[in-house]
Design a protein around this motif. Structure first.
Motif, PDB file in Angstrom:
ATOM      1  N   UNK A 134     -22.402  22.261 -42.506  1.00 29.96           N
ATOM      2  CA  UNK A 134     -23.358  21.740 -43.491  1.00 29.96           C
ATOM      3  C   UNK A 134     -23.412  22.660 -44.721  1.00 29.96           C
ATOM      4  N   UNK A 135     -23.429  23.965 -44.464  1.00 29.15           N
ATOM      5  CA  UNK A 135     -23.461  24.937 -45.560  1.00 29.15           C
ATOM      6  C   UNK A 135     -22.197  24.847 -46.406  1.00 29.15           C
ATOM      7  N   UNK A 136     -21.028  24.700 -45.751  1.00 28.91           N
ATOM      8  CA  UNK A 136     -19.769  24.626 -46.489  1.00 28.91           C
ATOM      9  C   UNK A 136     -19.687  23.343 -47.315  1.00 28.91           C
ATOM     10  N   UNK A 137     -20.172  22.241 -46.762  1.00 28.58           N
ATOM     11  CA  UNK A 137     -20.189  20.993 -47.533  1.00 28.58           C
ATOM     12  C   UNK A 137     -21.107  21.111 -48.741  1.00 28.58           C
ATOM     13  N   UNK A 138     -22.219  21.808 -48.572  1.00 26.34           N
ATOM     14  CA  UNK A 138     -23.130  22.033 -49.706  1.00 26.34           C
ATOM     15  C   UNK A 138     -22.439  22.859 -50.783  1.00 26.34           C
ATOM     16  N   UNK A 139     -21.659  23.868 -50.343  1.00 19.57           N
ATOM     17  CA  UNK A 139     -20.903  24.678 -51.308  1.00 19.57           C
ATOM     18  C   UNK A 139     -19.913  23.819 -52.087  1.00 19.57           C
ATOM     19  N   UNK A 140     -19.216  22.938 -51.382  1.00 24.03           N
ATOM     20  CA  UNK A 140     -18.232  22.080 -52.051  1.00 24.03           C
ATOM     21  C   UNK A 140     -18.926  21.158 -53.051  1.00 24.03           C
ATOM     22  N   UNK A 163     -11.382  26.825 -44.444  1.00 21.76           N
ATOM     23  CA  UNK A 163     -12.307  27.422 -43.480  1.00 21.76           C
ATOM     24  C   UNK A 163     -12.889  26.352 -42.561  1.00 21.76           C
ATOM     25  N   UNK A 164     -13.225  25.204 -43.130  1.00 18.88           N
ATOM     26  CA  UNK A 164     -13.754  24.105 -42.328  1.00 18.88           C
ATOM     27  C   UNK A 164     -12.711  23.623 -41.327  1.00 18.88           C
ATOM     28  N   UNK A 165     -11.444  23.562 -41.759  1.00 18.78           N
ATOM     29  CA  UNK A 165     -10.370  23.153 -40.859  1.00 18.78           C
ATOM     30  C   UNK A 165     -10.236  24.096 -39.677  1.00 18.78           C
ATOM     31  N   UNK A 166     -10.336  25.396 -39.941  1.00 15.74           N
ATOM     32  CA  UNK A 166     -10.087  26.396 -38.912  1.00 15.74           C
ATOM     33  C   UNK A 166     -11.196  26.466 -37.859  1.00 15.74           C
ATOM     34  N   UNK A 167     -12.364  25.881 -38.142  1.00 14.32           N
ATOM     35  CA  UNK A 167     -13.492  26.021 -37.209  1.00 14.32           C
ATOM     36  C   UNK A 167     -13.749  24.763 -36.386  1.00 14.32           C
ATOM     37  N   UNK A 168     -13.037  23.692 -36.651  1.00 15.69           N
ATOM     38  CA  UNK A 168     -13.226  22.465 -35.861  1.00 15.69           C
ATOM     39  C   UNK A 168     -12.024  22.264 -34.944  1.00 15.69           C
ATOM     40  N   UNK A 169     -12.253  21.622 -33.813  1.00 14.74           N
ATOM     41  CA  UNK A 169     -11.180  21.430 -32.836  1.00 14.74           C
ATOM     42  C   UNK A 169     -10.132  20.443 -33.341  1.00 14.74           C
ATOM     43  N   UNK A 170     -10.561  19.430 -34.072  1.00 15.18           N
ATOM     44  CA  UNK A 170      -9.639  18.429 -34.596  1.00 15.18           C
ATOM     45  C   UNK A 170      -9.933  18.231 -36.079  1.00 15.18           C
ATOM     46  N   UNK A 171      -8.952  18.518 -36.916  1.00 15.47           N
ATOM     47  CA  UNK A 171      -9.153  18.437 -38.364  1.00 15.47           C
ATOM     48  C   UNK A 171      -9.108  16.983 -38.833  1.00 15.47           C
ATOM     49  N   UNK A 172     -10.160  16.500 -39.510  1.00 16.73           N
ATOM     50  CA  UNK A 172     -10.119  15.149 -40.063  1.00 16.73           C
ATOM     51  C   UNK A 172      -8.956  15.010 -41.048  1.00 16.73           C
ATOM     52  N   UNK A 173      -8.296  13.862 -41.024  1.00 17.96           N
ATOM     53  CA  UNK A 173      -7.141  13.648 -41.902  1.00 17.96           C
ATOM     54  C   UNK A 173      -7.507  13.832 -43.373  1.00 17.96           C
ATOM     55  N   UNK A 174      -8.698  13.365 -43.746  1.00 16.25           N
ATOM     56  CA  UNK A 174      -9.104  13.459 -45.150  1.00 16.25           C
ATOM     57  C   UNK A 174      -9.241  14.913 -45.589  1.00 16.25           C
ATOM     58  N   UNK A 175      -9.798  15.739 -44.719  1.00 20.13           N
ATOM     59  CA  UNK A 175      -9.969  17.157 -45.048  1.00 20.13           C
ATOM     60  C   UNK A 175      -8.619  17.818 -45.268  1.00 20.13           C
ATOM     61  N   UNK A 176      -7.661  17.524 -44.401  1.00 15.46           N
ATOM     62  CA  UNK A 176      -6.322  18.089 -44.530  1.00 15.46           C
ATOM     63  C   UNK A 176      -5.645  17.586 -45.805  1.00 15.46           C
ATOM     64  N   UNK A 177      -5.803  16.308 -46.100  1.00 12.02           N
ATOM     65  CA  UNK A 177      -5.171  15.739 -47.300  1.00 12.02           C
ATOM     66  C   UNK A 177      -5.708  16.401 -48.563  1.00 12.02           C
TER      67      UNK A 177
END
Length: 235
Positions: A134-140, A163-177
Motif C-alpha cells: 500500500x505504501x509503495x503504491x502511494x509512492x508511485x 521492489x514490489x515484484x521482489x516481495x510478492x510470490x507471484x508477480x502480476x503481469x501488468x507490474x512486470x510489463x
C-alpha cells in the motif's frame, strides 16, 4: 510470504551474496555482476518490507560496494551495445570499467558482506506485506502526479515497481510489463549518460557524436512509451 519463508529467503540470499562476492574478482564476469546486483535488490526489498525499524537498509560499506557494481554493470551493458564501434569510445569504456574493478577490489572485504548478511537473522515484523505494498503504491501515485514526468522520476518509479515484484510470490503481469517498459527507457538514458561522460573526458569524434544523436532519439521514443504506459496505470 510468511515469516518462516522470509527468514529462509534472507538466509538464502545472504549465503548467495557471500559466495558470489568472494568469487567475483579478478574476472568480474558480466553475468556474475548482474546476479550479485539482482540478489542485493531482492535482499534489500525483503528488508524494507519485513525488517524491523533501524534494520531495513544496507550498511554504508556494503552500499558502496553495491553502487560500484551498479556503475560497472552499466559500463558492461554499454560496451555490449557498442560492439566495439566507435573504437575510441569502447576503449574509454573499458578503461573506466577497469578503474571501477580496482576500486571494488580495494574496498571489498568479506567482513563487510558478513555484517550485512547478519541482518538475515532478525525476526520479521508481523503481517507487513499489505502495508508495504500500500505504501509503495502511494509512492508511485505521488511520483505519477508530477507533470511532466522527469527522467529521474521514471527511474524512481521503476525501482519501486521492482521492489514490489521482489516481495510478492507471484508477480502480476501488468507490474512486470510496466517495470520492463520503464527499464528500456532507463537503459537508453544510461547509454546517453555514458557517451556524455566520454565526451567530457575528451572522446568527442564525429562517430561518437553521431551515436549520441541516435541514442538520444531512441531515448525520446522509449520515454514517450514509458510515460504513456505509466500514466494509464492506476496503482
Amino acid at each position: 510470504m510468511r515469516s518462516k519463508k522470509f527468514r529462509r529467503s534472507l538466509r538464502k540470499y545472504g549465503k548467495r551474496l557471500s559466495r558470489m562476492c568472494a568469487a567475483l574478482a579478478p574476472r568480474f564476469d558480466e553475468e556474475a555482476v548482474h546476479r550479485i546486483r539482482t540478489t542485493v535488490k531482492k535482499f534489500r526489498a525483503l528488508l524494507r518490507c519485513w525488517g524491523r525499524k533501524g534494520r531495513r537498509g544496507l550498511n554504508a560499506d556494503f552500499k558502496e560496494l553495491y553502487r560500484l557494481l551498479g556503475e560497472l554493470r552499466n559500463i558492461q551493458l554499454f560496451l555490449r551495445s557498442l560492439h566495439e564501434k566507435p573504437p575510441e569510445l569502447a576503449a574509454w569504456a573499458r578503461a573506466h570499467a577497469a578503474g571501477l574493478e580496482r576500486r571494488w577490489q580495494n574496498l571489498y572485504d568479506p567482513s563487510i558482506v558478513r555484517k550485512q548478511v547478519r541482518m538475515a537473522g532478525q525476526r520479521p515484523r508481523k503481517k507487513p506485506l499489505k502495508a508495504f505494498l500500500r505504501k509503495e503504491r502511494t509512492r508511485v501515485r505521488s511520483l505519477l502526479g508530477e507533470r511532466p514526468l522527469a527522467d529521474e522520476t521514471i527511474h524512481s518509479i521503476r525501482k519501486v515497481l521492482k521492489d514490489m515484484q521482489y516481495t510478492v510470490d507471484k508477480t502480476p503481469d501488468e507490474l512486470k510489463r510496466l517495470a520492463d517498459e520503464a527499464g528500456r527507457f532507463v537503459d537508453s538514458r544510461m547509454g546517453v549518460s555514458m557517451i556524455n561522460a566520454g565526451i567530457k573526458e575528451g572522446v568527442h569524434t564525429p562517430a561518437v557524436l553521431r551515436l549520441k544523436d541516435n541514442l538520444e532519439r531512441l531515448k525520446f521514443r522509449r520515454k514517450r512509451r514509458a510515460v504513456r504506459a505509466l500514466t494509464r496505470w492506476e496503482p
